[in-house]
Design a protein around this motif. Structure first.
Motif, PDB file in Angstrom:
ATOM      1  N   LYS A 109      -5.767 -31.538 -21.092  1.00 53.46           N
ATOM      2  CA  LYS A 109      -4.438 -31.057 -21.469  1.00 53.46           C
ATOM      3  C   LYS A 109      -4.400 -30.482 -22.870  1.00 53.46           C
ATOM      4  O   LYS A 109      -3.549 -29.659 -23.195  1.00 53.46           O
ATOM      5  CB  LYS A 109      -3.408 -32.185 -21.315  1.00 53.46           C
ATOM      6  CG  LYS A 109      -3.700 -33.406 -22.176  1.00 53.46           C
ATOM      7  CD  LYS A 109      -2.674 -34.486 -21.895  1.00 53.46           C
ATOM      8  CE  LYS A 109      -2.983 -35.754 -22.705  1.00 53.46           C
ATOM      9  NZ  LYS A 109      -1.992 -36.814 -22.441  1.00 53.46           N
ATOM     10  N   GLN A 110      -5.314 -30.929 -23.752  1.00 51.98           N
ATOM     11  CA  GLN A 110      -5.317 -30.394 -25.109  1.00 51.98           C
ATOM     12  C   GLN A 110      -5.630 -28.901 -25.096  1.00 51.98           C
ATOM     13  O   GLN A 110      -5.067 -28.116 -25.861  1.00 51.98           O
ATOM     14  CB  GLN A 110      -6.362 -31.150 -25.961  1.00 51.98           C
ATOM     15  CG  GLN A 110      -5.927 -32.573 -26.309  1.00 51.98           C
ATOM     16  CD  GLN A 110      -4.690 -32.574 -27.162  1.00 51.98           C
ATOM     17  OE1 GLN A 110      -3.655 -33.069 -26.746  1.00 51.98           O
ATOM     18  NE2 GLN A 110      -4.760 -31.978 -28.349  1.00 51.98           N
ATOM     19  N   LYS A 111      -6.597 -28.492 -24.208  1.00 53.95           N
ATOM     20  CA  LYS A 111      -6.989 -27.088 -24.171  1.00 53.95           C
ATOM     21  C   LYS A 111      -6.204 -26.304 -23.122  1.00 53.95           C
ATOM     22  O   LYS A 111      -6.055 -25.089 -23.214  1.00 53.95           O
ATOM     23  CB  LYS A 111      -8.499 -26.980 -23.853  1.00 53.95           C
ATOM     24  CG  LYS A 111      -9.379 -27.646 -24.878  1.00 53.95           C
ATOM     25  CD  LYS A 111     -10.810 -27.171 -24.750  1.00 53.95           C
ATOM     26  CE  LYS A 111     -10.952 -25.709 -25.087  1.00 53.95           C
ATOM     27  NZ  LYS A 111     -12.324 -25.209 -25.076  1.00 53.95           N
ATOM     28  N   SER A 112      -5.720 -26.975 -22.101  1.00 56.04           N
ATOM     29  CA  SER A 112      -5.070 -26.245 -20.991  1.00 56.04           C
ATOM     30  C   SER A 112      -3.633 -25.853 -21.283  1.00 56.04           C
ATOM     31  O   SER A 112      -2.988 -25.233 -20.459  1.00 56.04           O
ATOM     32  CB  SER A 112      -5.112 -27.108 -19.716  1.00 56.04           C
ATOM     33  OG  SER A 112      -4.327 -28.275 -19.906  1.00 56.04           O
ATOM     34  N   ARG A 113      -3.119 -26.257 -22.434  1.00 56.41           N
ATOM     35  CA  ARG A 113      -1.726 -25.887 -22.729  1.00 56.41           C
ATOM     36  C   ARG A 113      -1.555 -24.380 -22.851  1.00 56.41           C
ATOM     37  O   ARG A 113      -0.500 -23.835 -22.587  1.00 56.41           O
ATOM     38  CB  ARG A 113      -1.264 -26.595 -24.008  1.00 56.41           C
ATOM     39  CG  ARG A 113      -0.996 -28.077 -23.805  1.00 56.41           C
ATOM     40  CD  ARG A 113      -0.533 -28.737 -25.083  1.00 56.41           C
ATOM     41  NE  ARG A 113      -1.570 -28.669 -26.123  1.00 56.41           N
ATOM     42  CZ  ARG A 113      -1.423 -29.177 -27.348  1.00 56.41           C
ATOM     43  NH1 ARG A 113      -0.292 -29.771 -27.695  1.00 56.41           N
ATOM     44  NH2 ARG A 113      -2.400 -29.083 -28.233  1.00 56.41           N
TER      45      ARG A 113
ATOM     46  N   PHE B 294     -12.749 -20.444 -23.471  1.00 56.81           N
ATOM     47  CA  PHE B 294     -11.680 -20.079 -24.399  1.00 56.81           C
ATOM     48  C   PHE B 294     -11.834 -20.901 -25.683  1.00 56.81           C
ATOM     49  O   PHE B 294     -11.182 -21.948 -25.843  1.00 56.81           O
ATOM     50  CB  PHE B 294     -10.305 -20.331 -23.765  1.00 56.81           C
ATOM     51  CG  PHE B 294     -10.165 -19.718 -22.402  1.00 56.81           C
ATOM     52  CD1 PHE B 294      -9.959 -18.362 -22.276  1.00 56.81           C
ATOM     53  CD2 PHE B 294     -10.250 -20.505 -21.255  1.00 56.81           C
ATOM     54  CE1 PHE B 294      -9.826 -17.798 -21.020  1.00 56.81           C
ATOM     55  CE2 PHE B 294     -10.128 -19.952 -20.009  1.00 56.81           C
ATOM     56  CZ  PHE B 294      -9.912 -18.581 -19.882  1.00 56.81           C
ATOM     57  N   PRO B 295     -12.692 -20.473 -26.628  1.00 45.91           N
ATOM     58  CA  PRO B 295     -12.884 -21.249 -27.869  1.00 45.91           C
ATOM     59  C   PRO B 295     -11.683 -21.108 -28.789  1.00 45.91           C
ATOM     60  O   PRO B 295     -10.895 -20.164 -28.675  1.00 45.91           O
ATOM     61  CB  PRO B 295     -14.145 -20.603 -28.464  1.00 45.91           C
ATOM     62  CG  PRO B 295     -14.137 -19.201 -27.949  1.00 45.91           C
ATOM     63  CD  PRO B 295     -13.557 -19.282 -26.566  1.00 45.91           C
ATOM     64  N   ALA B 296     -11.582 -22.054 -29.705  1.00 43.87           N
ATOM     65  CA  ALA B 296     -10.548 -22.019 -30.776  1.00 43.87           C
ATOM     66  C   ALA B 296      -9.143 -21.969 -30.177  1.00 43.87           C
ATOM     67  O   ALA B 296      -8.270 -21.278 -30.679  1.00 43.87           O
ATOM     68  CB  ALA B 296     -10.795 -20.830 -31.706  1.00 43.87           C
TER      69      ALA B 296
ATOM     70  N   ILE C 218     -14.665 -15.591 -22.748  1.00 49.38           N
ATOM     71  CA  ILE C 218     -15.679 -14.876 -23.540  1.00 49.38           C
ATOM     72  C   ILE C 218     -16.882 -14.495 -22.695  1.00 49.38           C
ATOM     73  O   ILE C 218     -17.700 -13.666 -23.106  1.00 49.38           O
ATOM     74  CB  ILE C 218     -16.109 -15.734 -24.735  1.00 49.38           C
ATOM     75  CG1 ILE C 218     -16.732 -17.062 -24.250  1.00 49.38           C
ATOM     76  CG2 ILE C 218     -14.932 -16.001 -25.657  1.00 49.38           C
ATOM     77  CD1 ILE C 218     -17.315 -17.903 -25.373  1.00 49.38           C
ATOM     78  N   GLY C 219     -17.048 -15.064 -21.508  1.00 49.71           N
ATOM     79  CA  GLY C 219     -18.149 -14.692 -20.642  1.00 49.71           C
ATOM     80  C   GLY C 219     -19.434 -15.436 -20.975  1.00 49.71           C
ATOM     81  O   GLY C 219     -19.510 -16.284 -21.872  1.00 49.71           O
ATOM     82  N   MET C 220     -20.512 -15.096 -20.202  1.00 50.41           N
ATOM     83  CA  MET C 220     -21.818 -15.741 -20.348  1.00 50.41           C
ATOM     84  C   MET C 220     -22.768 -14.808 -21.088  1.00 50.41           C
ATOM     85  O   MET C 220     -22.521 -13.584 -21.152  1.00 50.41           O
ATOM     86  CB  MET C 220     -22.388 -16.082 -18.963  1.00 50.41           C
ATOM     87  CG  MET C 220     -21.463 -16.980 -18.132  1.00 50.41           C
ATOM     88  SD  MET C 220     -21.227 -18.620 -18.860  1.00 50.41           S
ATOM     89  CE  MET C 220     -22.788 -19.367 -18.463  1.00 50.41           C
ATOM     90  N   PRO C 221     -23.858 -15.314 -21.641  1.00 51.75           N
ATOM     91  CA  PRO C 221     -24.846 -14.455 -22.326  1.00 51.75           C
ATOM     92  C   PRO C 221     -25.441 -13.429 -21.374  1.00 51.75           C
ATOM     93  O   PRO C 221     -25.420 -13.586 -20.147  1.00 51.75           O
ATOM     94  CB  PRO C 221     -25.902 -15.458 -22.827  1.00 51.75           C
ATOM     95  CG  PRO C 221     -25.188 -16.767 -22.862  1.00 51.75           C
ATOM     96  CD  PRO C 221     -24.192 -16.754 -21.766  1.00 51.75           C
ATOM     97  N   GLU C 222     -26.012 -12.339 -21.934  1.00 50.51           N
ATOM     98  CA  GLU C 222     -26.559 -11.253 -21.146  1.00 50.51           C
ATOM     99  C   GLU C 222     -27.743 -11.712 -20.297  1.00 50.51           C
ATOM    100  O   GLU C 222     -27.923 -11.288 -19.167  1.00 50.51           O
ATOM    101  CB  GLU C 222     -26.992 -10.095 -22.062  1.00 50.51           C
ATOM    102  CG  GLU C 222     -25.846  -9.358 -22.715  1.00 50.51           C
ATOM    103  CD  GLU C 222     -25.035  -8.598 -21.694  1.00 50.51           C
ATOM    104  OE1 GLU C 222     -25.606  -8.187 -20.662  1.00 50.51           O
ATOM    105  OE2 GLU C 222     -23.820  -8.441 -21.920  1.00 50.51           O
TER     106      GLU C 222
END
Length: 607
Positions: A483-487, A524-526, A553-557
């Motif tokens: 819940k901290q990040k999903s808000r 979704f950082p930060a 942000i996606g995954m590395p190449e």
């Protein structure tokens, strides 16, 4: 020639059709001629009525003409204009009806006379107006002259002034030439008297000359009006004669049309009567032929049938006529049939006696069979009772099985909840964040499996679950867990009407759990906001396409999901390829998208 029923039918039908067509043609001609004459009479009536209306309009026009000239009514000139315009329109309407040449010629003459009449009337009105204006001037000049003569105080001029007034009044009433000449003599006499008394001056001379000039102009106008009135009367009389002639001619045409219509109707009535009489005679002749050739033979056969019905099989058809006739041949064939029936009847009587003997034998056999049948019915009734009891026991067993399955699912769900609670407790006790994260991941995986067992024992179908409802509940649990990040993160679900068996639903739930958890933790950082979406639809009638993605942000190449070293991604690959025997695709577009295609076994377990 007409031996068959068909040939007779077609011959009679042809004659009847011919009679019908003949009568219909005569009636059509009668109605057409009658309609033509009726239309001619109607046209003649309309034409005569229009002529009579035109006649009435002419006399109304004459009335308003007098009113205009004599000034009897204030709006007489306007009413006269309306009437004459109506008269002209009525004349043009009658002309457009294309009457006879003589009437058309008279109509043209009426139009020409009407134009001359209107022109003469307008001139007369103009002269009348000029005369009224001129007489107003005469009155003014008379008053000026008399007032100046009276101011001279010459008593010798009173009698001439009296005569002037008298003759002026008489002239105004009669406007005859004698009064006009007498009036001029009186004016000359007054002028001579004024000269003798030496009272005339330029102003007085001007009054006298002005008065005499106005009198001359008034008399000239009167003469012109008299001349116009004479021509006006001639035109009016000519118009009246034309109107009377055209009215009489219209009445004569109407009488002629009525007479022609009566003669035509009488002639057509005679033709129709003759044709109807002939048709009735032919129809009666046809009825006679039908009675002799068809009805009488059929009636004879019907009498034979009634005799046969009354068990008189010896009765036969008697014919009179040509043997080639089809109905006669039918009667002869009926006689042959009766002969055959009589022969067969004798054979049947002998066969009946033999059959009665066999019937007695069959009755004995039937009695024996009845006993065997009753024995079989008792056996079947006993077996049916045994099957009913077995069916009741089987139904009870199935209900107990359903209750047991629900209880198993409930207990499995409770055990999984206990394990999840233990993992959560252990995660809270440990100080190593990495170990706590591993405990939490395991807790989420167990929660995904517990939801399946909960949905199974809560539904009526114990073998499959609603995939859309399951994903919605699972996603809600994960969003509450993070819940901290999903808000700031929004979730979208679009799943078709899909049901999955428990062996397919558990791996699908674990896969969704792993991918959504990874998105919530790393996409979704930060505390950035974003979207997580899950769609599931039928790829074909047996396969399901599951898509889980985000716009993070996606995954590395150089990332490859099959060579990933993390336990969660290895678990996803193993579940897709070994448990679901499906295919997995990884896409980098906006964020990360994982597409999984696998077979659905409609809630049935695979062996």
């Amino acid at each position: 020639m007409f031996h068959t029923v068909n040939s007779k039918f077609y011959a009679i039908a042809g004659v009847l059709v011919f009679l019908f067509v003949l009568e219909y043609g005569i009636l059509a001609v009668f109605l057409r001629v009658q309609n033509h004459h009726t239309m001619q009479v109607e046209e003649a009536v309309v034409f005569e009525r229009d002529i009579r209306t035109l006649h009435d309009l002419f006399y109304e026009m004459r009335f308003w003409e007098k009113s205009v000239l004599l000034r009897r009514q204030p709006n007489a000139d306007k009413k006269f204009g309306i009437i004459i315009e109506q008269f002209r329109k009525r004349i043009l309407k009658i002309s457009n009806m294309q009457p006879q040449a003589s009437i058309n010629e008279k109509i043209n003459l009426i139009l020409q006379s009407l134009a001359r009449y209107e022109e003469a009337f307008n001139q007369n009105v103009q002269y009348k107006t000029d005369q009224r204006l001129n007489r107003t001037r005469i009155d003014t000049a008379y008053q000026s002259l008399t007032s100046n003569v009276l101011r001279s105080n010459q008593t010798s001029l009173l009698k001439p002034l009296f005569n002037l007034t008298h003759f002026l009044t008489t002239y105004r009433i009669d406007t005859r030439k004698s009064e006009y000449q007498a009036l001029l003599l009186v004016v000359d006499y007054i002028e001579s008297k004024l000269l003798q008394a030496r009272l005339i001056d330029p102003r007085m001379q001007g009054y006298i000359y002005n008065f005499k000039g106005l009198l001359v102009k008034d008399f000239e106008l009167e003469e012109k009006m008299n001349s116009i009135d004479q021509g006006f009367d001639v035109i009016t009389v000519h118009l009246m004669d034309l109107m009377e002639n055209i009215s009489r001619e219209a009445q004569d045409i109407l009488k002629l049309k009525l007479l022609e219509t009566g003669k035509s109707r009488e002639k057509l009535n005679k033709i129709f009567l003759v044709s109807s009489t002939l048709s009735i005679a032919v129809f009666l002749f046809i009825l006679l032929i039908i009675a002799r050739e068809i009805i009488y033979p059929i009636r004879s056969m019907a009498n034979v049938m009634k005799e046969v019905e009354n068990k008189n099989i010896l009765s036969r058809f008697e014919y009179h006529g040509n043997k080639k006739d089809e109905i006669v041949q039918l009667g002869l064939a009926f006689n042959e049939m009766l002969d055959t029936i009589q022969t067969n009847n004798e054979a049947l009587l002998s066969y009946q006696n033999a059959l009665e003997k066999k019937v007695f034998q069959l009755a004995a056999s039937e009695k024996e069979l009845k006993g065997h049948r009753e024995h079989l019915e008792r056996i079947v009734q006993h077996r049916t009772s045994d099957l009913t009891v077995a069916n009741t026991l089987l139904t009870k067993s199935l209900k107990e099985k359903d209750s047991l399955l629900k209880e198993i699912h409930h207990r499995v769900k409770n055990n999984l909840q206990i394990i999840s609670s233990l993992l959560k407790f252990q995660a809270n006790q440990t100080r190593d964040e990495q170990s706590a994260a591993l405990f939490k991941d395991s807790q989420d995986r167990i929660t995904s499996m517990a939801l399946i067992h909960q949905q199974l024992y809560e539904s009526k179908d114990l073998s499959s679950i609603d995939f859309g409802l399951y994903i919605k509940n699972l996603l809600n649990c994960l969003m509450r867990s993070y819940k901290q990040k999903s808000r700031t993160i929004r979730a979208e679900i679009d799943i078709d009407n899909i049901t999955l068996g428990i062996d397919v639903a558990i791996p699908c739930g674990l896969i969704v759990n792993e991918l959504v958890t990874n998105a919530l933790k790393y996409a979704f950082p930060a505390d950035e906001g974003g979207l997580i979406f899950i769609t599931a639809q039928w790829a074909d009638k047996d396969s399901i396409e599951l898509l889980i993605g985000d716009n993070g942000i996606g995954m590395p190449e150089n990332f490859d999901i099959r060579t990933a070293e993390t336990f969660g991604l290895q678990l996803i690959t193993g579940l897709v390829e070994h448990q679901l025997t499906g295919k997995i695709e990884f896409t980098r577009n906006i964020g990360t998208q994982i597409r999984i295609i696998f077979k659905n076994f409609s809630g049935k377990a695979r062996i």
